[in-house]
Design a protein around this motif. Structure first.
Motif, mmCIF file in Angstrom:
data_model
loop_
_atom_site.group_PDB
_atom_site.id
_atom_site.type_symbol
_atom_site.label_atom_id
_atom_site.label_comp_id
_atom_site.label_asym_id
_atom_site.label_seq_id
_atom_site.Cartn_x
_atom_site.Cartn_y
_atom_site.Cartn_z
ATOM 1 N N LEU A 224 0.977 -1.254 0.030
ATOM 2 C CA LEU A 224 0.083 -0.041 -0.016
ATOM 3 C C LEU A 224 0.753 1.352 0.128
ATOM 4 O O LEU A 224 0.648 2.118 -0.672
ATOM 5 C CB LEU A 224 -0.914 0.070 1.277
ATOM 6 C CG LEU A 224 -2.067 -0.748 1.127
ATOM 7 C CD1 LEU A 224 -2.792 -0.933 2.570
ATOM 8 C CD2 LEU A 224 -3.006 -0.407 -0.035
ATOM 9 N N GLY A 225 1.647 1.139 0.693
ATOM 10 C CA GLY A 225 2.846 2.184 0.798
ATOM 11 C C GLY A 225 3.701 2.464 -0.530
ATOM 12 O O GLY A 225 3.803 3.417 -1.249
ATOM 13 N N TYR A 226 4.384 1.313 -1.058
ATOM 14 C CA TYR A 226 5.284 1.416 -2.234
ATOM 15 C C TYR A 226 4.534 1.562 -3.131
ATOM 16 O O TYR A 226 4.659 2.489 -4.210
ATOM 17 C CB TYR A 226 6.161 0.057 -1.985
ATOM 18 C CG TYR A 226 6.855 0.143 -3.188
ATOM 19 C CD1 TYR A 226 8.189 0.893 -3.066
ATOM 20 C CD2 TYR A 226 7.042 -0.831 -4.397
ATOM 21 C CE1 TYR A 226 9.217 0.898 -4.013
ATOM 22 C CE2 TYR A 226 8.065 -1.069 -5.357
ATOM 23 C CZ TYR A 226 9.116 0.004 -5.095
ATOM 24 O OH TYR A 226 10.055 -0.096 -6.039
ATOM 25 N N ASP A 227 3.486 0.521 -3.617
ATOM 26 C CA ASP A 227 3.052 0.493 -5.005
ATOM 27 C C ASP A 227 2.026 1.692 -5.278
ATOM 28 O O ASP A 227 2.088 2.311 -6.178
ATOM 29 C CB ASP A 227 2.199 -0.893 -5.171
ATOM 30 C CG ASP A 227 1.846 -1.122 -6.610
ATOM 31 O OD1 ASP A 227 2.271 -0.458 -7.337
ATOM 32 O OD2 ASP A 227 0.799 -2.009 -6.852
ATOM 33 N N LEU A 228 1.184 2.034 -4.261
ATOM 34 C CA LEU A 228 0.281 3.196 -4.345
ATOM 35 C C LEU A 228 1.051 4.293 -4.357
ATOM 36 O O LEU A 228 0.581 5.282 -5.181
ATOM 37 C CB LEU A 228 -0.793 3.131 -3.262
ATOM 38 C CG LEU A 228 -1.881 2.154 -3.269
ATOM 39 C CD1 LEU A 228 -2.901 2.225 -2.287
ATOM 40 C CD2 LEU A 228 -2.506 2.169 -4.738
ATOM 41 N N ILE A 232 0.531 6.840 -7.676
ATOM 42 C CA ILE A 232 0.014 8.245 -7.310
ATOM 43 C C ILE A 232 0.846 9.331 -8.029
ATOM 44 O O ILE A 232 0.454 10.083 -8.650
ATOM 45 C CB ILE A 232 -0.705 8.252 -6.061
ATOM 46 C CG1 ILE A 232 -1.733 7.673 -5.668
ATOM 47 C CG2 ILE A 232 -0.953 9.799 -5.953
ATOM 48 C CD1 ILE A 232 -1.972 7.442 -4.143
ATOM 49 N N ILE A 233 2.222 9.161 -7.541
ATOM 50 C CA ILE A 233 2.987 10.243 -7.863
ATOM 51 C C ILE A 233 3.396 10.228 -9.229
ATOM 52 O O ILE A 233 3.296 11.274 -10.209
ATOM 53 C CB ILE A 233 4.180 10.081 -7.049
ATOM 54 C CG1 ILE A 233 4.087 10.474 -5.519
ATOM 55 C CG2 ILE A 233 5.343 11.101 -7.459
ATOM 56 C CD1 ILE A 233 5.151 10.411 -4.467
ATOM 57 N N ARG A 234 3.664 9.092 -9.838
ATOM 58 C CA ARG A 234 3.845 8.706 -11.411
ATOM 59 C C ARG A 234 2.595 9.265 -12.372
ATOM 60 O O ARG A 234 2.861 10.037 -13.164
ATOM 61 C CB ARG A 234 4.322 7.495 -11.647
ATOM 62 C CG ARG A 234 4.455 7.129 -13.124
ATOM 63 C CD ARG A 234 4.830 5.718 -13.408
ATOM 64 N NE ARG A 234 3.766 5.023 -13.152
ATOM 65 C CZ ARG A 234 3.679 3.734 -12.183
ATOM 66 N NH1 ARG A 234 4.625 3.426 -11.630
ATOM 67 N NH2 ARG A 234 2.428 3.129 -12.063
ATOM 68 N N ASP A 235 1.610 8.656 -11.810
ATOM 69 C CA ASP A 235 0.269 9.212 -12.441
ATOM 70 C C ASP A 235 0.016 10.515 -12.509
ATOM 71 O O ASP A 235 -0.617 11.133 -13.518
ATOM 72 C CB ASP A 235 -0.852 8.117 -12.103
ATOM 73 C CG ASP A 235 -0.615 6.931 -12.476
ATOM 74 O OD1 ASP A 235 0.332 6.513 -13.195
ATOM 75 O OD2 ASP A 235 -1.498 5.910 -12.282
ATOM 76 N N ALA A 247 12.860 5.543 -4.013
ATOM 77 C CA ALA A 247 13.210 5.691 -2.892
ATOM 78 C C ALA A 247 12.281 6.422 -2.065
ATOM 79 O O ALA A 247 12.033 5.838 -0.750
ATOM 80 C CB ALA A 247 14.576 6.612 -2.932
ATOM 81 N N LEU A 248 11.419 7.108 -2.406
ATOM 82 C CA LEU A 248 10.406 7.758 -1.596
ATOM 83 C C LEU A 248 9.289 6.688 -1.491
ATOM 84 O O LEU A 248 8.977 6.520 -0.198
ATOM 85 C CB LEU A 248 9.853 9.163 -2.663
ATOM 86 C CG LEU A 248 8.600 9.602 -1.980
ATOM 87 C CD1 LEU A 248 8.878 10.259 -0.644
ATOM 88 C CD2 LEU A 248 8.182 10.582 -2.797
ATOM 89 N N LEU A 312 14.492 0.617 1.477
ATOM 90 C CA LEU A 312 14.810 1.509 0.553
ATOM 91 C C LEU A 312 16.237 0.623 -0.228
ATOM 92 O O LEU A 312 16.127 0.800 -1.569
ATOM 93 C CB LEU A 312 15.619 2.449 1.441
ATOM 94 C CG LEU A 312 16.356 3.695 0.545
ATOM 95 C CD1 LEU A 312 15.362 4.400 -0.123
ATOM 96 C CD2 LEU A 312 17.024 4.517 1.627
ATOM 97 N N VAL A 313 16.911 -0.200 0.446
ATOM 98 C CA VAL A 313 18.068 -0.785 -0.239
ATOM 99 C C VAL A 313 17.551 -1.894 -1.232
ATOM 100 O O VAL A 313 17.810 -2.001 -2.269
ATOM 101 C CB VAL A 313 18.917 -1.303 0.640
ATOM 102 C CG1 VAL A 313 20.189 -2.265 -0.135
ATOM 103 C CG2 VAL A 313 19.950 -0.312 1.141
ATOM 104 N N GLY A 314 16.459 -2.512 -0.605
ATOM 105 C CA GLY A 314 15.892 -3.923 -1.266
ATOM 106 C C GLY A 314 15.327 -3.294 -2.720
ATOM 107 O O GLY A 314 15.362 -4.025 -3.751
#
Length: 331
Positions: A224-228, A232-235, A247-248, A312-314
């Motif tokens: 939910l944090g990573y994919d969404l 949201i930011i990309r779209d 990273a964000l 972040l690293v992964g």
């Protein structure tokens, strides 16, 4: 032999010679028909072949990232487990507690070494499955869901399903990892080590219900944090796919994973460390008597310290391996 006997023998041989090719011909025809039907059922379209290839390569990318993460960040995971299984809550901050452990026992024996090899194997297996399967399962759910595009519900359902599968299969590895880390805390408190028994297959899946719940809930918060966040930011056009967006989104995923998995994480660690002496219900009751509701959030800050740099690293490694394998950034 008499003439009638010779004629009977010739007739039988002729009949056998006549009918045998027919039987062979029928059997051969039946075999070809069966093989043709099997081959037709197993035949894949180019789209199906491409989807299976992407699924396999994505699982490889996730597994590689998963193996590297604990090699770097096992000290934070070990600190989290030690805080959760400690006889009494620490009176100092999480980082100060870790420093005390390292000063008393040495850095490697206190934090980096306990359970390290099992942790590498466990995370490589579970992350390879949960992240490897996730895009395929998510897209399948989106295709049958009402509405347009990716929703939080689609991500949550896919994350819960793939997280549950990944952690169920990897449970024996997590069990051995957790017990190795808990042993360091027992030594610190001057207690004798717990004698564990692995004389049955079922004992290797001890605590699997809490691990599966913890892994599934962690995967929900993570994705939910990573994919969404990425979507949201990309779209919205604020950022394109790249290291900065990864990273964000990874930071958001780390905080989300720490929050959604907190209660199950504490219960799992204490149950596995007890060596099967207590049921999960008794583990919950004991924890509540010791620390109340706040006890179920024990280790949350240690998880944030662990998950944020780990993801972040992964995530950077995972996305870069995807790029090298020709898959592009995860959408």
């Amino acid at each position: 032999r008499s003439e009638p006997q010779r004629m009977a023998t010739q007739t039988t041989a002729t009949t056998t010679q006549t009918t045998t090719p027919e039987i062979h011909s029928y059997g051969s025809s039946f075999g070809r028909s069966w093989r043709q039907k099997l081959e037709a059922r197993m035949a894949r379209t180019p789209e199906q072949t491409a989807a299976l290839r992407e699924l396999g390569l994505n699982t490889v990318a996730a597994g590689i990232a998963g193996g590297i993460q604990p090699a770097l960040f096992n000290p934070l995971d070990c600190l989290r487990v030690r805080i959760q299984v400690a006889s009494a809550p620490s009176a100092t901050s999480t980082l100060r507690t870790g420093l005390v452990f390292a000063q008393r026992q040495g850095y490697w024996a206190a934090l980096h070494g306990p359970g390290l090899h099992w942790n590498i194997c466990a995370v490589a297996a579970s992350q390879g499955l949960r992240m490897g399967l996730y895009p395929t399962i998510r897209d399948a759910i989106i295709s049958v869901s009402p509405g347009d595009g990716k929703s939080a519900a689609d991500v949550a359902v896919a994350g819960f399903a793939t997280g549950a599968v990944g952690y169920l299969i990897a449970n024996p590895l997590y069990l051995l990892k957790t017990r190795g880390q808990a042993a360091a805390q027992l030594a610190f408190e001057g207690k004798p080590p717990v004698a564990y028994s692995y004389n049955s297959l079922g004992k290797l899946w001890s605590g699997s219900s809490t691990l599966v719940l913890r892994g599934a809930s962690m995967t929900v918060g993570h994705l939910l944090g990573y994919d969404l966040t990425k979507t949201i930011i990309r779209d919205s056009g604020m950022m394109d796919d790249g290291p900065a967006l990864v990273a964000l989104s990874a930071v958001a995923g780390g905080i989300g994973a720490s929050t959604t998995s907190a209660p199950a994480d504490v219960i799992m660690a204490r149950h596995m460390a007890a060596g099967g002496k207590h049921t999960i219900g008794r583990t919950v009751r004991n924890l509540y008597r010791e620390a109340g509701v706040r006890g179920f959030a024990r280790g949350w800050s240690a998880n944030v310290y662990r998950y944020v740099p780990t993801f972040l690293v992964g995530s950077m490694i995972y996305e870069q391996v995807r790029l090298q394998l020709g898959l592009g950034y995860m959408k």
